[in-house]
Write a protein that holds these residues in place. Structure first.
Motif, mmCIF file in Angstrom:
data_model
loop_
_atom_site.group_PDB
_atom_site.id
_atom_site.type_symbol
_atom_site.label_atom_id
_atom_site.label_comp_id
_atom_site.label_asym_id
_atom_site.label_seq_id
_atom_site.Cartn_x
_atom_site.Cartn_y
_atom_site.Cartn_z
ATOM 1 N N ARG A 1 65.681 19.945 10.315
ATOM 2 C CA ARG A 1 65.543 19.717 8.871
ATOM 3 C C ARG A 1 65.960 18.288 8.532
ATOM 4 O O ARG A 1 66.935 17.778 9.069
ATOM 5 C CB ARG A 1 66.407 20.720 8.110
ATOM 6 N N ARG A 2 65.233 17.674 7.618
ATOM 7 C CA ARG A 2 65.413 16.244 7.379
ATOM 8 C C ARG A 2 66.829 15.872 6.951
ATOM 9 O O ARG A 2 67.328 14.816 7.333
ATOM 10 C CB ARG A 2 64.406 15.715 6.353
ATOM 11 N N ASP A 3 67.484 16.721 6.178
ATOM 12 C CA ASP A 3 68.832 16.342 5.743
ATOM 13 C C ASP A 3 69.834 16.510 6.881
ATOM 14 O O ASP A 3 70.784 15.736 7.005
ATOM 15 C CB ASP A 3 69.252 17.101 4.478
ATOM 16 N N LEU A 4 69.601 17.497 7.738
ATOM 17 C CA LEU A 4 70.479 17.643 8.899
ATOM 18 C C LEU A 4 70.239 16.499 9.880
ATOM 19 O O LEU A 4 71.178 15.967 10.486
ATOM 20 C CB LEU A 4 70.229 18.995 9.581
ATOM 21 N N ALA A 5 68.991 16.089 10.002
ATOM 22 C CA ALA A 5 68.674 14.934 10.841
ATOM 23 C C ALA A 5 69.372 13.689 10.298
ATOM 24 O O ALA A 5 69.896 12.872 11.055
ATOM 25 C CB ALA A 5 67.159 14.714 10.892
ATOM 26 N N ASP A 6 69.394 13.563 8.980
ATOM 27 C CA ASP A 6 70.095 12.436 8.351
ATOM 28 C C ASP A 6 71.580 12.459 8.731
ATOM 29 O O ASP A 6 72.161 11.436 9.089
ATOM 30 C CB ASP A 6 69.913 12.516 6.831
ATOM 31 N N ARG B 1 76.954 23.995 16.604
ATOM 32 C CA ARG B 1 76.215 23.257 15.582
ATOM 33 C C ARG B 1 74.946 22.633 16.170
ATOM 34 O O ARG B 1 73.886 22.655 15.541
ATOM 35 C CB ARG B 1 77.111 22.168 14.977
ATOM 36 N N ALA B 2 75.053 22.110 17.375
ATOM 37 C CA ALA B 2 73.877 21.514 18.020
ATOM 38 C C ALA B 2 72.787 22.566 18.221
ATOM 39 O O ALA B 2 71.599 22.293 18.045
ATOM 40 C CB ALA B 2 74.270 20.884 19.352
ATOM 41 N N LEU B 3 73.221 23.746 18.574
ATOM 42 C CA LEU B 3 72.257 24.834 18.771
ATOM 43 C C LEU B 3 71.683 25.295 17.424
ATOM 44 O O LEU B 3 70.472 25.452 17.271
ATOM 45 C CB LEU B 3 72.959 25.991 19.492
ATOM 46 N N ASP B 4 72.566 25.498 16.446
ATOM 47 C CA ASP B 4 72.116 25.973 15.136
ATOM 48 C C ASP B 4 71.139 24.992 14.477
ATOM 49 O O ASP B 4 70.198 25.404 13.804
ATOM 50 C CB ASP B 4 73.318 26.163 14.195
ATOM 51 N N GLU C 1 69.753 25.405 24.295
ATOM 52 C CA GLU C 1 70.598 26.371 24.979
ATOM 53 C C GLU C 1 71.957 25.757 25.256
ATOM 54 O O GLU C 1 72.049 24.587 25.624
ATOM 55 C CB GLU C 1 69.907 26.736 26.309
ATOM 56 N N LEU C 2 72.982 26.564 25.069
ATOM 57 C CA LEU C 2 74.338 26.153 25.442
ATOM 58 C C LEU C 2 74.732 26.934 26.694
ATOM 59 O O LEU C 2 74.505 28.135 26.769
ATOM 60 C CB LEU C 2 75.335 26.515 24.342
ATOM 61 N N ILE C 3 75.329 26.249 27.651
ATOM 62 C CA ILE C 3 75.734 26.916 28.888
ATOM 63 C C ILE C 3 77.179 26.515 29.190
ATOM 64 O O ILE C 3 77.503 25.319 29.177
ATOM 65 C CB ILE C 3 74.810 26.501 30.055
ATOM 66 N N PRO C 4 78.042 27.511 29.460
ATOM 67 C CA PRO C 4 79.433 27.172 29.775
ATOM 68 C C PRO C 4 79.506 26.272 31.004
ATOM 69 O O PRO C 4 78.664 26.370 31.919
ATOM 70 C CB PRO C 4 80.074 28.533 30.069
ATOM 71 N N GLY C 5 80.526 25.459 31.029
ATOM 72 C CA GLY C 5 80.692 24.502 32.123
ATOM 73 C C GLY C 5 80.747 25.167 33.488
ATOM 74 O O GLY C 5 80.176 24.661 34.463
ATOM 75 N N SER C 6 81.398 26.313 33.558
ATOM 76 C CA SER C 6 81.575 26.969 34.850
ATOM 77 C C SER C 6 80.248 27.451 35.435
ATOM 78 O O SER C 6 80.120 27.618 36.639
ATOM 79 C CB SER C 6 82.527 28.157 34.696
ATOM 80 N N ARG C 7 79.279 27.697 34.591
ATOM 81 C CA ARG C 7 78.007 28.210 35.100
ATOM 82 C C ARG C 7 76.874 27.190 34.957
ATOM 83 O O ARG C 7 75.710 27.513 35.163
ATOM 84 C CB ARG C 7 77.612 29.491 34.332
ATOM 85 N N PHE C 8 77.209 25.948 34.587
ATOM 86 C CA PHE C 8 76.173 24.987 34.225
ATOM 87 C C PHE C 8 75.226 24.676 35.392
ATOM 88 O O PHE C 8 74.001 24.753 35.248
ATOM 89 C CB PHE C 8 76.812 23.695 33.701
ATOM 90 N N ALA C 9 75.815 24.357 36.544
ATOM 91 C CA ALA C 9 74.971 23.992 37.691
ATOM 92 C C ALA C 9 74.068 25.160 38.068
ATOM 93 O O ALA C 9 72.850 25.006 38.265
ATOM 94 C CB ALA C 9 75.846 23.580 38.870
ATOM 95 N N GLU C 10 74.669 26.304 38.134
ATOM 96 C CA GLU C 10 73.931 27.489 38.561
ATOM 97 C C GLU C 10 72.833 27.854 37.562
ATOM 98 O O GLU C 10 71.675 28.087 37.937
ATOM 99 C CB GLU C 10 74.966 28.618 38.681
ATOM 100 N N GLU C 11 73.176 27.894 36.295
ATOM 101 C CA GLU C 11 72.185 28.353 35.310
ATOM 102 C C GLU C 11 71.066 27.341 35.079
ATOM 103 O O GLU C 11 69.920 27.720 34.863
ATOM 104 C CB GLU C 11 72.872 28.737 33.995
ATOM 105 N N THR C 12 71.410 26.067 35.085
ATOM 106 C CA THR C 12 70.320 25.089 34.913
ATOM 107 C C THR C 12 69.373 25.158 36.112
ATOM 108 O O THR C 12 68.153 25.054 35.952
ATOM 109 C CB THR C 12 70.868 23.648 34.746
ATOM 110 N N ALA C 13 69.931 25.368 37.295
ATOM 111 C CA ALA C 13 69.081 25.503 38.487
ATOM 112 C C ALA C 13 68.197 26.735 38.379
ATOM 113 O O ALA C 13 67.017 26.719 38.759
ATOM 114 C CB ALA C 13 69.938 25.566 39.743
ATOM 115 N N GLN C 14 68.777 27.770 37.827
ATOM 116 C CA GLN C 14 68.009 29.011 37.671
ATOM 117 C C GLN C 14 66.874 28.818 36.658
ATOM 118 O O GLN C 14 65.746 29.237 36.888
ATOM 119 C CB GLN C 14 68.980 30.104 37.215
#
Lengths: 549, 549
Positions: free
Chosen positions: A185-190, A203-206, A212-225
């Motif tokens: 949305r333009r005002d959020l972009a502003d 907030r970044a997701l909303d 997608e948000l991924i916890p640090g502990s699973r980041f490597a694994e889930e992004t690979a998946q």
């Protein structure tokens, strides 16, 4: 950035900034910038980039398409623990001439559209794994991906801090992709674009700035998946090798296989002479694949691509490009038909897409372009597209004095009817006759028919047909005149006349965002001695002319 | 152009440059520039114009709509025997500051869109009678007309000589209207725009740059006949008088009926306070017509229009506009509903169109805009559009400390669902939720329902809902922050974020053509000491930096 000659040819074995790895259907491109390997006298700290980093990215994206057609998804990541990418290097920007800033942004934008083109049309889906700070051009790189994953560790953030920090725009697609691709949305972009520290987590997701948000502990694994899932189902194909492009520069002549550039420094023009193939196409796509990068349509496109990039960045004062061809039209037509007939074959498909992207470089090139259709030329099918891409075209009437060769002829094929769309989504033919459905229909009806000068002129395919008597004088006058005009006025005029009709994200980025960014780059508030770019990290605040313009 | 305060209010009795005459259903607007009546120290020779000439044109176009709804066609002509209009005065351009050049072009573009809006939506068709040279902005003026007639006398011509003569663009719509409105082929447009002397006669007709050629001996008669034909059939209506807009400037406070501007020079902000009506609307359109320019929706739109123009041109350092309202929401809703219910009545129709055009000035205004929705405000219907037009909006939660007034509330009406489209052709609501059909549907479903802060925030109608504790601090921070940023970066950022989705001729002209023109204006090749604008008519050729950017 210094003004030494920039080289666009590279190879993964020579990359300084990216690690490219391919494992089955999945590729990874990890950014690991060598801070000492910038093109100029600055340190590329914190995974920041300059044109050299982007040249490697472009090379990787191209190689993945041609050398690894089996790859179905590409994960863009970082080998820096805390920084995904901190964007364009600011010292580089501050030190660059206006021309280099503009060229840098243009190439970066083109490379990002290339990633989106691969996602959409080549079945190679780009995904971003943001493991730390993604700021400015770093987040814009992620915006060019089809899926953005952000580590949810309480500190990783995405940011577009150009306006508050540097007094310039997120100009390599950022603003446009934010609102037009991701529909933020333009005002959020502003808010986001004026928040130096960026946004993170929920907030970044909303707000829709990541997927997608991924916890640090699973980041490597889930992004690979995720990337493995996205890649699955890609048909298995054997790629071809893109060998080092052969090029020799001898004074003012640059030679490639099938293409030669002759520079006239006095006249500030460059003639780009394309030679048609010398033999018929092979019998089938497998044989063409065996030819690899020696297959004429691919070889000539690679040469044209490099020549355009070289002229853009290394020959700033060459204001006019003349497109000239020589060769046997029937052999060009045979190749053109071969590629079209086998367009479902992965390699033929990639060649058409590559030609499309290369022609689009002409559309956004800040040079006047003129096509000369003469006896002995072979502007047919894919090469006829150069006539349609040019700002103007002249076609020679009648037979040459030697009497030996036939008169100039050009010919449209199915290739010109939409296989090579411009950034506005239309064929160059449809763009040319925008608002004139009858003229478009007449031109399309002429597909397959050799057209001499008067016919081509009557159909509106060339600007002017000229007889032998007028030819030399007229061209001399046109080139002298063009060279006498303000280079800036020509660039701006051409940028406005070349694109009519509908707009797309691509035309918005090159036509609107880039124009505003170029304006900002030129303003003292950004580039002046007390401007934000110059004052960055000096500890002194910029001093602004407060007038709102 | 000097920096003295520019006055936008005028009246035909005070015109120095135009002759406005109305004869039944036909109006004539004849250009007869008083060369001694420019806004600065230059001679407006050869029917060339400056902002003052355009202010009169704007006034005439407005008056024809409101005072002469019986007029069905307007003939734009010239009282100069040999020159229709030679465009923007070059000495004026050369002497103007960058900000004034940009503001001048913006207002000129808006006025021309106003003529096209009258042609399309008010049944007042603009036609151009080109009796001599129409050069640059002179031909661009004709391009804004619906029908262009050129005298065929062997010498009269139409030209866009900016690129060859001045090193700038035909930037008040010229390039865009040439290819996107008149569908002139891009290569012919290139030839025209690089041909100083322009084109005439049959070529002008063949290329589509004029609609009709008329021999000199029949020019007066036939142009009169064409405009009479075009005008016929317009329903007979009695107009209202637009009296001199009441305005007082007292220090930093500018007061109009129903609107007050308070300037905070320290904070570089202006608060625009709009007051709702004090009584219900009249019983029927005839009674509203009898009220004339005192009818609240018209009065408040006139005040807003003048205030925006004044701030733009005369208050360059005021970077942020705060939109604030006060009054009874039910009375605003009653007027909003009245105008909508009677939208087929000519006056109500004109008021809606005028409000549409005025709101579009905000969309292209190079100022940050913030709407503040507080207890006692009346952001409903047409005034709610200001919230949607703003770059950001803040809404106050809860009841004020005095306990006496109800909490802040806003409300959408049918007015917000497409009656006031932006330049991109979409409502501000549809623009806001572009790509989010569900959110748009939810917002449209809320039409007619009073919304308090949390509801408005949840629906995405305001950026943030804030409680009393946060309100003051947050606003102070936001305004300070905004004032600290580079004015140029903000202008460029806002120009990119405000328009998403489809593009129109209007968004192309303001987003693409104007951005390129602003860039060119800023370049030394145009505005530098040896640039083309400075060197014009000195007998010395400009000296260009030959680098192509």
């Amino acid at each position: 950035m210094t003004q030494q000659s920039v080289e666009f040819r590279t190879h993964p074995s020579r990359y300084r900034h990216w690690r490219l790895s391919v494992d089955g259907q999945v590729a990874r491109l990890d950014l690991d910038v060598d801070e000492d390997a910038g093109l100029g006298d600055y340190k590329l700290k914190m995974n920041s980039y300059d044109l050299g980093v982007d040249i490697e990215l472009y090379d990787a994206v191209q190689r993945l398409r041609f050398e690894h057609p089996e790859v179905g998804a590409v994960l863009i990541g970082s080998l820096n623990d805390r920084v995904f990418c901190s964007g364009a290097n600011i010292t580089m920007l501050a030190e660059s001439s206006h021309a280099l800033k503009v060229n840098f942004c243009k190439f970066t934008n083109e490379t990002r559209f290339g990633m989106e083109d691969a996602t959409r049309n080549s079945g190679q889906r780009y995904m971003a794994a943001i493991n730390g700070t993604a700021a400015g051009g770093g987040y814009e790189l992620a915006l060019a991906c089809d899926h953005i994953m952000l580590v949810d560790d309480g500190s990783a953030s995405v940011a577009l801090p150009e306006v508050p920090l540097l007094g310039v725009l997120p100009g390599t697609g950022g603003l446009t992709r934010l609102v037009d691709k991701r529909n933020v949305r333009r005002d959020l972009a502003d808010v986001m674009c004026t928040t130096e520290e960026g946004i993170k987590g929920k907030r970044a997701l909303d707000w829709g700035v990541v997927d997608e948000l991924i916890p640090g502990s699973r980041f490597a694994e889930e992004t690979a998946q995720r990337v493995a899932e996205a890649a699955s189902g890609k048909p298995s194909e054997q790629g071809i090798e893109l060998r080092e492009l052969e090029r020799t520069i001898d004074g003012d002549v640059i030679s490639y296989p099938h293409l030669r550039v002759e520079i006239d420094r006095q006249g500030r023009t460059a003639t780009i002479l394309i030679s048609g193939p010398l033999r018929p196409p092979p019998s089938d796509p497998e044989a063409a694949t065996a030819l690899g990068d020696a297959f004429w349509p691919l070889a000539v496109t690679r040469a044209l691509d490099d020549a355009l990039l070289h002229l853009r960045v290394n020959e700033l004062e060459i204001g006019t490009l003349l497109f000239v061809t020589e060769g046997a039209s029937d052999l060009v037509l045979a190749h053109d038909g071969f590629v079209l007939d086998h367009a479902e074959h992965w390699l033929m498909g990639e060649i058409i897409l590559f030609l499309k992207r290369t022609l689009r470089r002409i559309d956004v090139m800040s040079r006047s372009t003129i096509a000369l259709v003469e006896p002995g030329s072979c502007f047919v099918g894919m090469l006829a597209e150069l006539v349609l891409a040019a700002d103007r075209s002249y076609m020679r009437e009648g037979v040459p004095e030697d009497g030996a060769s036939p008169p100039a002829s050009m010919q449209l094929t199915e290739m010109n009817r939409g296989r090579l769309p411009m950034g506005n989504g239309l064929s160059r033919l449809a763009t040319r006759f925008w608002g004139h459905a009858d003229a478009l229909a007449a031109a399309e009806e002429a597909v397959g028919r050799p057209l001499q000068a008067r016919d081509a002129e009557a159909l509106g395919l060339v600007t002017f047909a000229l007889d032998a008597i007028d030819w030399e004088d007229e061209l001399r006058l046109v080139l002298e005149e063009r060279a006498s005009f303000s280079p800036d006025a020509l660039t701006a005029m051409e940028a406005n006349l070349r694109f009519v009709g509908p707009e797309t994200m691509e035309t918005k980025i090159f036509g609107r965002l880039s124009a505003w960014q170029n304006w900002v780059f030129q303003r003292p508030n950004a580039s002046g001695e007390t401007g934000a770019l110059q004052r960055y990290s000096t500890g002194r605040r910029p001093e602004f002319d407060r007038k709102r313009v």
